[in-house]
Design a protein around this motif. Structure first.
Motif, PDB file in Angstrom:
ATOM      1  N   ILE A   1       0.938  -1.047  -0.109  1.00  0.00           N
ATOM      2  CA  ILE A   1       0.109   0.075   0.036  1.00  0.00           C
ATOM      3  C   ILE A   1       0.914   1.391   0.004  1.00  0.00           C
ATOM      4  O   ILE A   1       1.590   1.586   0.922  1.00  0.00           O
ATOM      5  N   THR A   2       0.640   1.966  -1.116  1.00  0.00           N
ATOM      6  CA  THR A   2       1.526   3.225  -1.015  1.00  0.00           C
ATOM      7  C   THR A   2       0.262   4.454  -1.137  1.00  0.00           C
ATOM      8  O   THR A   2      -0.424   4.290  -2.099  1.00  0.00           O
ATOM      9  N   GLY A   3       0.757   5.696  -0.398  1.00  0.00           N
ATOM     10  CA  GLY A   3      -0.377   6.641  -0.465  1.00  0.00           C
ATOM     11  C   GLY A   3       0.185   7.652  -1.337  1.00  0.00           C
ATOM     12  O   GLY A   3       0.891   7.217  -2.427  1.00  0.00           O
ATOM     13  N   THR A   4       0.144   8.820  -0.826  1.00  0.00           N
ATOM     14  CA  THR A   4       0.498  10.070  -1.792  1.00  0.00           C
ATOM     15  C   THR A   4       1.601  10.816  -1.154  1.00  0.00           C
ATOM     16  O   THR A   4       1.772  10.717   0.063  1.00  0.00           O
ATOM     17  N   ALA A   5       2.162  12.069  -1.758  1.00  0.00           N
ATOM     18  CA  ALA A   5       2.975  12.943  -1.126  1.00  0.00           C
ATOM     19  C   ALA A   5       2.401  13.946  -0.483  1.00  0.00           C
ATOM     20  O   ALA A   5       2.916  14.785  -0.134  1.00  0.00           O
ATOM     21  N   ALA A   6       1.090  14.182  -0.483  1.00  0.00           N
ATOM     22  CA  ALA A   6       0.205  15.147   0.280  1.00  0.00           C
ATOM     23  C   ALA A   6       0.727  15.157   2.036  1.00  0.00           C
ATOM     24  O   ALA A   6       1.118  14.127   2.475  1.00  0.00           O
ATOM     25  N   HIS A   7       0.320  16.251   2.409  1.00  0.00           N
ATOM     26  CA  HIS A   7       0.365  16.406   4.000  1.00  0.00           C
ATOM     27  C   HIS A   7      -0.457  15.357   4.526  1.00  0.00           C
ATOM     28  O   HIS A   7      -1.566  14.973   4.013  1.00  0.00           O
ATOM     29  N   TYR A   8       0.082  14.943   5.832  1.00  0.00           N
ATOM     30  CA  TYR A   8      -0.676  13.892   6.524  1.00  0.00           C
ATOM     31  C   TYR A   8      -2.201  14.107   6.877  1.00  0.00           C
ATOM     32  O   TYR A   8      -3.080  13.437   6.729  1.00  0.00           O
ATOM     33  N   ALA A   9      -2.401  15.376   6.857  1.00  0.00           N
ATOM     34  CA  ALA A   9      -4.001  15.973   7.261  1.00  0.00           C
ATOM     35  C   ALA A   9      -4.836  15.807   5.935  1.00  0.00           C
ATOM     36  O   ALA A   9      -5.979  15.702   5.999  1.00  0.00           O
ATOM     37  N   LYS A  10      -4.042  15.518   4.742  1.00  0.00           N
ATOM     38  CA  LYS A  10      -5.109  15.400   3.445  1.00  0.00           C
ATOM     39  C   LYS A  10      -4.959  13.951   2.838  1.00  0.00           C
ATOM     40  O   LYS A  10      -5.254  13.941   1.955  1.00  0.00           O
ATOM     41  N   LYS A  11      -4.714  12.972   3.684  1.00  0.00           N
ATOM     42  CA  LYS A  11      -4.499  11.482   3.305  1.00  0.00           C
ATOM     43  C   LYS A  11      -4.837  10.575   4.413  1.00  0.00           C
ATOM     44  O   LYS A  11      -5.123  10.902   5.594  1.00  0.00           O
ATOM     45  N   GLY A  12      -5.468   9.617   4.007  1.00  0.00           N
ATOM     46  CA  GLY A  12      -5.949   8.512   5.025  1.00  0.00           C
ATOM     47  C   GLY A  12      -5.086   7.604   5.289  1.00  0.00           C
ATOM     48  O   GLY A  12      -3.837   7.587   5.260  1.00  0.00           O
ATOM     49  N   ASN A  13      -5.493   6.244   6.207  1.00  0.00           N
ATOM     50  CA  ASN A  13      -4.701   5.267   6.744  1.00  0.00           C
ATOM     51  C   ASN A  13      -4.336   4.195   5.689  1.00  0.00           C
ATOM     52  O   ASN A  13      -5.303   4.104   4.888  1.00  0.00           O
TER      53      ASN A  13
END
Length: 418
Positions: free
Chosen positions: A130-142
């Motif tokens: 699982i790889t998320g995005t480079a966004a700030h932590y407040a703008k992405k989920g778990n």
């Protein structure tokens, strides 16, 4: 004409196959049956409400074109998803009110959130990437989020660039085993859960590796927790935790190795604390929280505490300078977990250049003579063992060396006589 046919064949071979009828295939598969996906890419949002196994081929992709999950599993049991790549604007997989669900060998890249589980039982999430995005932590989920669920196993997953790698809230009996979580806010985050176990995981370059809050019953062992150096970060934080066991973890290169806040009935044993700014910090704890048989080496500061509460027993400290006249393996004088210079160096890292100076050595020795106040004390510190490796003599090399020396002496002597 032959050339045109070859071009058409090449196009059919290289262009991905898209399928819009996956929901039809799911609905047509009998309960308890297995559906093998044959197309390369499925665009849409799909629902599973019956027992089924869905297995993708190499390169099979399900892509959500809206903010809805790519796959939703709800009000059913005995569902398996295997070998599928997923793309989603929000959550890739949602599991609600379902039992006996397995998600394995899936890949989720550039997703806001990976797997969401709520009111479920007997859930197995293993071997996923699982790889998320480079966004700030407040703008992405778990990466993986679990709520109000029971009997969960999370194993061999690789998770990165998300808010919390694994978030757990009101979950009973969960085992987190052999996962790798990096570059996220919290590697694993427990809230209001019981009987959680965290074994053999690697947490690296997050804000905090393990965050455990308001939990009664918790165990963590044989984890590697390293390089959590942000201003509010720590390797592991236990906040308002009771009945916890922290065993045989390697906690290294963190701003604070272990942060204890309002803990009770907690045992911290046989852990390695190496090269942290502060090995452990204790706030509002009592003597039912004990650190026993741990190994402290290369830390700028061993401990910080607001009160004499934590119990220290038979730990090994690299800055202990006592003696062992009885050869018992333990020092004759107590160890005081206090360093004036270490306190300054934590606040001003540039002071580390003076760490081996004579004045700092003298100050550290004087600190060890202090007692009383709020200084944490280990009455029986374990002596640090120094190991010397004795190598066997290589007699061939020895004889060659002696012969070379003798030849050199003879040549020198002849030159002198001339």
């Amino acid at each position: 004409m032959k050339r045109l046919s070859l071009i058409l064949l090449f196009c059919l071979w290289t262009i991905p196959v898209y399928a819009a009828d996956l929901q039809t295939q799911i609905d047509a598969t009998p309960a308890g049956g297995t559906l093998y996906l044959t197309a390369t890419t499925y665009n849409g949002n799909y629902y599973i409400t019956k027992p089924i196994t869905i297995i993708g081929q190499e390169g099979t992709k399900i892509r959500s074109m809206t903010k809805a999950p790519a796959i939703t599993i709800e009000d059913t049991n005995q569902v398996t998803l295997e070998n599928i790549t997923m793309e989603a604007q929000q959550r890739a997989i949602v599991i609600k009110k379902a039992n006996e669900v397995t998600v394995t060998h899936t890949k989720m890249s550039n997703v806001n959130a990976g797997i969401f589980v709520q009111q479920a039982k007997d859930i197995h999430i293993k071997d996923n990437y699982i790889t998320g995005t480079a966004a700030h932590y407040a703008k992405k989920g778990n990466g993986i989020a679990l709520y109000q669920s029971t009997d969960v196993t999370i194993q061999n997953n690789t998770i990165q660039q998300v808010q919390d790698g694994i978030y757990i809230e009101n979950v009973q009996r969960i085992r987190i085993d052999h996962n790798n979580v990096t570059n996220s806010r919290y590697g694993t985050h427990f809230m209001y859960s019981e009987d959680g176990e965290v074994w053999h995981n690697t947490y690296e370059n997050n804000v905090t590796g393990l965050m455990v809050m308001m939990v009664d019953g918790f165990a963590a062992g044989n984890n590697t927790i390293r390089r959590h150096m942000q201003i509010n970060g720590s390797g592991m934080t236990l906040y308002d935790v009771k009945n916890a066991k922290v065993r045989a973890n390697t906690i290294t290169e963190n701003r604070i190795g272990l942060a204890l806040q309002m803990t009770a009935q907690t045992s911290i044993k046989a852990n390695q604390f190496n090269m942290n700014q502060t090995a452990f910090e204790a706030i509002k704890t009592d003597r039912t929280t004990a650190l026993m048989a741990n190994y402290f080496q290369g830390n700028i500061l061993t401990a910080r505490s607001d009160a004499k509460g934590v119990l220290l027993q038979r730990n090994t400290y690299d800055d202990y300078h006592g003696i062992d006249p009885n050869n018992s393996g333990y020092g004759e004088t107590p160890y005081y977990a206090y360093s004036s210079f270490g306190q300054w160096m934590v606040r001003q890292p540039a002071y580390q250049f003076f760490i081996a100076s004579p004045s700092v050595t003298l100050l550290t020795a004087l600190d060890q003579q202090a007692s009383g106040g709020n200084v944490l004390q280990d009455d029986q510190p374990k002596m640090m063992q120094s190991s010397v490796t004795v190598k066997q003599i290589n007699y061939t090399q020895l004889l060659i060396g002696i012969a070379c020396i003798l030849v050199a002496i003879v040549v020198w002597w002849r030159n002198v006589k001339r």
